[in-house]
Design an enzyme around this catalytic site. Structure first.
Site, PDB file in Angstrom:
ATOM      1  CD  GLU A 205      -3.013  -0.967   2.050  1.00 43.30           C
ATOM      2  OE1 GLU A 205      -4.155  -1.536   1.682  1.00 43.30           O
ATOM      3  OE2 GLU A 205      -2.782  -0.334   3.416  1.00 43.30           O
TER       4      GLU A 205
ATOM      5  CB  CYS B 267       0.390   6.855  11.664  1.00 53.18           C
ATOM      6  SG  CYS B 267       1.840   6.382  12.449  1.00 53.18           S
TER       7      CYS B 267
END
Length: 363
Positions: free
Chosen positions: A106, A350
């Protein structure tokens, strides 16, 4: 015909024909010379790759047909295929890329007032084992080649071409530990920073590590003007070992010594990423302890509110407590900001990368 080889990549992990994006300008010059071509053609090839962003060697029309055929026989442009593209409510975009061997990675595009930033992945999975991160759940499958990292930026740039936008900065904070794939990461940095490559300024590139100490010394010796960040997440050894098992191998005091070496060698300040985990490392006394740890260190602290990962047990720190933590650090003279959250609704924030895909695979 001479084959151009990169010894830093294990042969069994390579495609039969390597991606041309894996090679620096001088390496392509060398290949051209060894194959009876003029070395100045390397700059033309780079222009086609990084300025015009062609999809085939046939489009490189100022090269001879014979040279285009040689390129076709020896290289591929990219082995990345866009499998899924998602867009967040805040404009963040997440790309799921499929690699030549079926693995997926990703890459995230984040939009800021100052420009567009791409967060790239350096490994398929991760071996570091941070207890708050989704990327490490399946372990490490393999390292990416430099070209597979470069191609992530090129693919995102091609998506931005549709709206006449540009990738203005790159952060190496996606899946994997960059310093676990050190040579390919360095090649990637040189290619995207080169004025005939993607021409992204060194101070618009950030590399982050969980703290592989020998490689911090090696990186410092490169004397690159790249921004450098360390995932710290704790003010002391006990908490850091709980959050980040790597701390058992690379101790916090030794890490801080490596940080000082880096600052002395480069003259650059360092950034510390500090995720706030409710009831673990987010109390005012932790902020006081962190300020003491960073005393006299030329640095900046990014506070990161924890993001939800279903397989993990951590909870988000209340907003007022985040501000209290920030205030305490500022009162002790620490340069600190709270990171803006982006892409949370598409699992692009994150610590969340690969989480959704992994859930889908195990259903």
């Amino acid at each position: 015909m001479t084959q151009l080889k990169k010894t830093s990549v294990r042969k069994e992990l390579r495609t039969e024909q390597p991606s041309i994006y894996s090679f620096e300008l001088d390496e392509i010059k060398q290949w051209l010379t060894e194959n009876g071509e003029k070395p100045f053609r390397a700059a033309q090839i780079f222009e086609w790759l990084y300025e015009k962003r062609v999809s085939s060697f046939d489009e490189m029309t100022n090269l001879s047909k014979s040279l285009r055929e040689k390129l076709e026989s020896n290289f591929v442009l990219t082995t990345l295929k866009t499998a899924v593209k998602q867009t967040s409510q805040d404009g963040t975009m997440k790309f799921l890329f499929e690699l030549h061997d079926g693995y997926t990675i990703e890459t995230v595009l984040m939009r800021h007032e100052y420009g567009n930033s791409v967060c790239v992945t350096t490994q398929v999975g991760c071996r570091i084992g941070c207890t708050f991160c989704a990327s490490t759940l399946g372990g490490l499958k393999r390292n990416l080649e430099a070209g597979e990292i470069v191609a992530q930026v090129v693919k995102v740039q091609k998506a931005l071409d549709e709206t006449d936008e540009r990738v203005s900065s790159v952060v190496i904070m996606g899946i994997g530990e960059p310093f676990d794939n050190f040579n390919e990461m360095l090649a990637f940095l040189k290619i995207i920073n080169h004025d005939k490559g993607l021409n992204i300024g060194a101070r618009h590139i950030t590399v982050s590590t969980s703290g592989i100490i020998p490689k911090i010394y090696d990186f410092a010796d490169q004397k690159m003007q790249i921004n450098f960040a360390i995932s710290l997440h704790a003010p002391n050894t006990e908490i850091r070992s709980r959050l980040m098992p790597i701390n058992k191998a690379y101790k916090l005091p030794d890490l801080m010594e490596a940080v000082k070496y880096y600052i002395e060698k480069t003259g650059r300040r360092i950034s510390f990423e500090y995720g706030l985990f409710g009831g673990v490392n987010d109390q005012v006394e932790h902020a006081e302890e962190l300020a003491e740890l960073l005393k006299d260190v030329k640095c900046h602290v990014n506070l990161i509110p924890v993001n939800y990962v279903p397989e993990r047990d951590y909870v988000r720190t209340p907003r007022d407590q985040i501000f209290a933590f920030e205030k305490t650090l500022k009162s002790r003279g620490v340069n600190v900001t709270i990171r803006r959250e982006q892409g949370h609704d598409i699992d692009a924030a994150c610590g969340q990368l690969r989480a959704k895909e992994r859930q889908d695979e195990t259903r």
